[in-house]
Design a protein around this motif. Structure first.
Motif, PDB file in Angstrom:
ATOM      1  N   THR A  98      83.516 111.280  54.170  1.00 18.41           N
ATOM      2  CA  THR A  98      83.450 110.193  53.200  1.00 18.41           C
ATOM      3  C   THR A  98      84.789 110.010  52.528  1.00 18.41           C
ATOM      4  O   THR A  98      85.424 110.979  52.096  1.00 18.41           O
ATOM      5  N   ASP A  99      85.251 108.775  52.456  1.00 15.44           N
ATOM      6  CA  ASP A  99      86.489 108.439  51.757  1.00 15.44           C
ATOM      7  C   ASP A  99      86.192 107.311  50.781  1.00 15.44           C
ATOM      8  O   ASP A  99      85.578 106.313  51.149  1.00 15.44           O
ATOM      9  N   PHE A 100      86.623 107.473  49.551  1.00 16.39           N
ATOM     10  CA  PHE A 100      86.425 106.465  48.526  1.00 16.39           C
ATOM     11  C   PHE A 100      87.782 105.996  48.016  1.00 16.39           C
ATOM     12  O   PHE A 100      88.704 106.792  47.878  1.00 16.39           O
ATOM     13  N   ASP A 101      87.893 104.699  47.737  1.00 12.89           N
ATOM     14  CA  ASP A 101      89.070 104.116  47.096  1.00 12.89           C
ATOM     15  C   ASP A 101      88.613 103.469  45.794  1.00 12.89           C
ATOM     16  O   ASP A 101      87.640 102.716  45.785  1.00 12.89           O
ATOM     17  N   PHE A 102      89.304 103.751  44.706  1.00 11.28           N
ATOM     18  CA  PHE A 102      88.954 103.203  43.399  1.00 11.28           C
ATOM     19  C   PHE A 102      90.174 102.566  42.758  1.00 11.28           C
ATOM     20  O   PHE A 102      91.283 103.082  42.878  1.00 11.28           O
ATOM     21  N   ARG A 103      89.960 101.430  42.055  1.00 11.65           N
ATOM     22  CA  ARG A 103      91.005 100.774  41.267  1.00 11.65           C
ATOM     23  C   ARG A 103      90.716 101.017  39.797  1.00 11.65           C
ATOM     24  O   ARG A 103      89.569 100.938  39.361  1.00 11.65           O
ATOM     25  N   GLU A 104      91.739 101.255  39.038  1.00  8.63           N
ATOM     26  CA  GLU A 104      91.603 101.506  37.612  1.00  8.63           C
ATOM     27  C   GLU A 104      90.945 100.323  36.914  1.00  8.63           C
ATOM     28  O   GLU A 104      91.331  99.173  37.096  1.00  8.63           O
ATOM     29  N   GLY A 105      89.907 100.596  36.105  1.00  7.87           N
ATOM     30  CA  GLY A 105      89.252  99.572  35.306  1.00  7.87           C
ATOM     31  C   GLY A 105      88.144  98.824  36.017  1.00  7.87           C
ATOM     32  O   GLY A 105      87.337  98.163  35.380  1.00  7.87           O
ATOM     33  N   GLN A 106      88.041  98.900  37.345  1.00  8.02           N
ATOM     34  CA  GLN A 106      87.006  98.194  38.105  1.00  8.02           C
ATOM     35  C   GLN A 106      85.673  98.918  37.927  1.00  8.02           C
ATOM     36  O   GLN A 106      85.625 100.138  37.874  1.00  8.02           O
ATOM     37  N   VAL A 107      84.584  98.156  37.814  1.00  8.41           N
ATOM     38  CA  VAL A 107      83.247  98.739  37.716  1.00  8.41           C
ATOM     39  C   VAL A 107      82.764  99.041  39.136  1.00  8.41           C
ATOM     40  O   VAL A 107      82.813  98.187  40.007  1.00  8.41           O
ATOM     41  N   TYR A 108      82.301 100.278  39.364  1.00  4.36           N
ATOM     42  CA  TYR A 108      81.777 100.691  40.660  1.00  4.36           C
ATOM     43  C   TYR A 108      80.360 101.204  40.488  1.00  4.36           C
ATOM     44  O   TYR A 108      80.045 101.883  39.503  1.00  4.36           O
ATOM     45  N   GLU A 109      79.519 100.900  41.453  1.00  6.16           N
ATOM     46  CA  GLU A 109      78.181 101.466  41.520  1.00  6.16           C
ATOM     47  C   GLU A 109      78.198 102.445  42.685  1.00  6.16           C
ATOM     48  O   GLU A 109      78.294 102.044  43.847  1.00  6.16           O
ATOM     49  N   VAL A 110      78.133 103.730  42.373  1.00  4.48           N
ATOM     50  CA  VAL A 110      78.282 104.778  43.379  1.00  4.48           C
ATOM     51  C   VAL A 110      77.086 105.718  43.307  1.00  4.48           C
ATOM     52  O   VAL A 110      76.347 105.742  42.312  1.00  4.48           O
ATOM     53  N   PRO A 111      76.867 106.522  44.362  1.00  5.48           N
ATOM     54  CA  PRO A 111      75.826 107.539  44.289  1.00  5.48           C
ATOM     55  C   PRO A 111      76.082 108.483  43.110  1.00  5.48           C
ATOM     56  O   PRO A 111      77.230 108.738  42.742  1.00  5.48           O
ATOM     57  N   LEU A 112      75.017 108.985  42.548  1.00  3.28           N
ATOM     58  CA  LEU A 112      75.120 109.816  41.345  1.00  3.28           C
ATOM     59  C   LEU A 112      75.981 111.052  41.572  1.00  3.28           C
ATOM     60  O   LEU A 112      76.761 111.431  40.697  1.00  3.28           O
ATOM     61  N   ASN A 113      75.868 111.677  42.759  1.00  4.88           N
ATOM     62  CA  ASN A 113      76.670 112.883  43.002  1.00  4.88           C
ATOM     63  C   ASN A 113      78.163 112.579  42.998  1.00  4.88           C
ATOM     64  O   ASN A 113      78.977 113.387  42.555  1.00  4.88           O
ATOM     65  N   VAL A 114      78.555 111.388  43.457  1.00  2.11           N
ATOM     66  CA  VAL A 114      79.975 110.999  43.446  1.00  2.11           C
ATOM     67  C   VAL A 114      80.451 110.812  42.008  1.00  2.11           C
ATOM     68  O   VAL A 114      81.517 111.286  41.622  1.00  2.11           O
ATOM     69  N   ALA A 115      79.626 110.125  41.195  1.00  2.00           N
ATOM     70  CA  ALA A 115      79.985 109.894  39.790  1.00  2.00           C
ATOM     71  C   ALA A 115      80.105 111.221  39.033  1.00  2.00           C
ATOM     72  O   ALA A 115      81.049 111.415  38.253  1.00  2.00           O
ATOM     73  N   LEU A 116      79.178 112.136  39.271  1.00  2.00           N
ATOM     74  CA  LEU A 116      79.225 113.431  38.586  1.00  2.00           C
ATOM     75  C   LEU A 116      80.452 114.237  39.007  1.00  2.00           C
ATOM     76  O   LEU A 116      81.095 114.896  38.181  1.00  2.00           O
ATOM     77  N   HIS A 117      80.794 114.186  40.299  1.00  2.00           N
ATOM     78  CA  HIS A 117      81.969 114.916  40.785  1.00  2.00           C
ATOM     79  C   HIS A 117      83.252 114.369  40.150  1.00  2.00           C
ATOM     80  O   HIS A 117      84.105 115.127  39.695  1.00  2.00           O
ATOM     81  N   LEU A 118      83.387 113.022  40.118  1.00  2.00           N
ATOM     82  CA  LEU A 118      84.573 112.422  39.502  1.00  2.00           C
ATOM     83  C   LEU A 118      84.640 112.724  38.006  1.00  2.00           C
ATOM     84  O   LEU A 118      85.715 112.942  37.457  1.00  2.00           O
ATOM     85  N   ASP A 119      83.480 112.741  37.347  1.00  2.00           N
ATOM     86  CA  ASP A 119      83.440 113.056  35.921  1.00  2.00           C
ATOM     87  C   ASP A 119      83.858 114.504  35.668  1.00  2.00           C
ATOM     88  O   ASP A 119      84.582 114.801  34.720  1.00  2.00           O
ATOM     89  N   ARG A 120      83.402 115.391  36.531  1.00  2.00           N
ATOM     90  CA  ARG A 120      83.753 116.804  36.390  1.00  2.00           C
ATOM     91  C   ARG A 120      85.263 117.009  36.516  1.00  2.00           C
ATOM     92  O   ARG A 120      85.841 117.856  35.856  1.00  2.00           O
ATOM     93  N   LEU A 121      85.915 116.180  37.347  1.00  2.00           N
ATOM     94  CA  LEU A 121      87.365 116.274  37.523  1.00  2.00           C
ATOM     95  C   LEU A 121      88.144 115.494  36.461  1.00  2.00           C
ATOM     96  O   LEU A 121      89.370 115.553  36.416  1.00  2.00           O
TER      97      LEU A 121
END
Length: 128
Positions: A98-121
């Motif tokens: 899995t590869d994800f690309d994110f832009r600063e400030g953009q709203v993304y709807e992602v799986p919960l595990n992805v959001a939790l992982h990014l939040d943890r980091l």
């Protein structure tokens, strides 16, 4: 009292003098173009609030028409979370393949595990 040399344009500064002359000649066009650019920036900022849905593989989901009632077991979609990231992220690998690309400030709807992982980091700026 003599004029300060810094307030008077240097006659040997051909580039600066040409720029000043062209700016005076095209002042109306520049003002119009400035308004167009401001509108483009406002439109780009407004698009940041439109959520982008990503699946477990990091691909963008297209709008899917609602499916009518089906017989048989009902599959529940994975839990989703809406987030904004604090900085641009490219090729973030979360899980196998899995590869994800994110832009600063953009709203993304992602799986919960992805959001939790990014939040943890520390990459999640805002939970929506």
């Amino acid at each position: 009292m003599p004029v300060s040399p810094r307030t008077k344009p240097n006659p040997r500064d051909h580039t600066g003098n040409k720029k000043r002359i062209l700016a005076e000649q095209h002042a109306d066009e520049l003002a119009k173009r400035k308004g167009e650019i401001a509108m483009q920036h406002a439109e780009a900022a407004a698009n940041l609030d439109q959520p982008i849905s990503l699946d477990e593989k990091g691909r963008t989901l297209q709008a899917v028409a609602e499916v009518g009632a089906q017989e048989g077991p009902i599959e529940l979609p994975p839990e989703k979370a809406r987030i904004r990231v604090a900085c641009d992220l490219e090729k973030v690998t979360i899980g196998q393949g899995t590869d994800f690309d994110f832009r600063e400030g953009q709203v993304y709807e992602v799986p919960l595990n992805v959001a939790l992982h990014l939040d943890r980091l520390g990459y999640v700026w805002q939970w929506l």
